[in-house]
Design an enzyme around this catalytic site. Structure first.
Site: not given
Ligand code: 13P
Length: 249
Positions: A9, A11, A95, A97, A167, A173, A204
């Protein structure tokens, strides 16, 4: 169970020149690595160019989001038929985010999941708890609620054509990976509800910890953020998945 999957991904990273170099290296590196499917989820503007570069390679194309609507007056949105036209095999759905920064609700995520499948695109449904939720002992409640919302809106049989990625938000991150025991606990919880669905771990994942994570009984691959931007790192992670596939069968 279909083969294991390692998906990158990107991003909101990349540029046309860097993408080309990165993908050339990844495509060359995975050529001899069998038994694991590989994909890369790129920003929308790059889909066309990357689709061309990945044609006739083993690296599948994915997107990072989609609209729940097929077409219409939805300025700034991108639909599943558009992704299908560019040859996307995968799309990330829900996701963290998207959920946290753009207010995507469980119901919207469920509708996006259906929209992807309706076009023959495999949704990678992302689930995960925040640090506060984990510390309050609510991990299973949160992940279960996120999954239930998608169950309610979609036939359970459809999950055989989907991928689910656990996740934990606090591991994304941050360099702080969930421990193998924490990952296996949640994946076991998910496996009880999703027998035929590939279950990925994300948060991570690095070349240093990939082998331990992929060796877990209910982990079928990974969703890789930062490390997917560095070809040698991504390839090491794919190799760890190949070894785990050989060892676990
Ligand atoms: P990192 O691997 O950078 O933690 O990102 C994980 C992720 O969000 C993948 O979707």
């Amino acid at each position: 169970m279909p083969s294991r999957l390692v998906a990158g991904n990107w991003k909101m990273h990349g540029n046309r020149a860097a993408n080309r170099a990165l993908l050339d290296a990844v495509v060359a590196g995975i050529a001899g690595l069998n038994g694991v499917e590989c994909a890369v989820c790129v920003p929308f503007p790059y889909l066309g160019e990357v689709a061309g570069q990945l044609a006739n390679t083993r690296l599948a194309l994915g997107a990072q989001n989609l609209s729940e609507h097929a077409h219409g007056a939805f300025t700034g949105e991108v639909s599943a038929p558009m992704l299908a036209e560019f040859g996307c095999r995968y799309v990330l759905v829900g996701h963290s985010e998207r959920r946290q920064l753009y207010g995507e609700t469980d119901a919207a995520v469920a509708a996006k999941f259906a929209a992807a499948l309706g076009q023959g695109i495999t949704p990678i449904l992302c689930l995960g708890e925040t640090l506060a939720e984990r510390e309050a002992g609510k991990t299973e409640e949160v992940v279960g609620r996120q999954l239930e919302a998608v169950f309610r809106a979609n036939d359970r049989k459809l999950f055989e054509n989907a991928v689910v990625a656990y996740e934990p938000v606090w591991a994304i991150g941050t360099g702080r990976t969930a421990t193998p025991q924490q990952v296996q606990e949640v994946h076991f919880f998910l496996r009880n509800r999703l027998q035929g669905t590939r279950l990925l771990y994300g948060g991570s994942v690095k070349k240093e910890n990939a082998a331990a994570l992929f060796a877990l009984p209910d982990v079928d691959g990974g969703l890789i953020g930062g490390a997917s931007l560095v070809a040698v790192d991504f390839l090491e992670i794919v190799k760890a998945a190949v070894r785990a596939a050989q060892e676990k069968g």
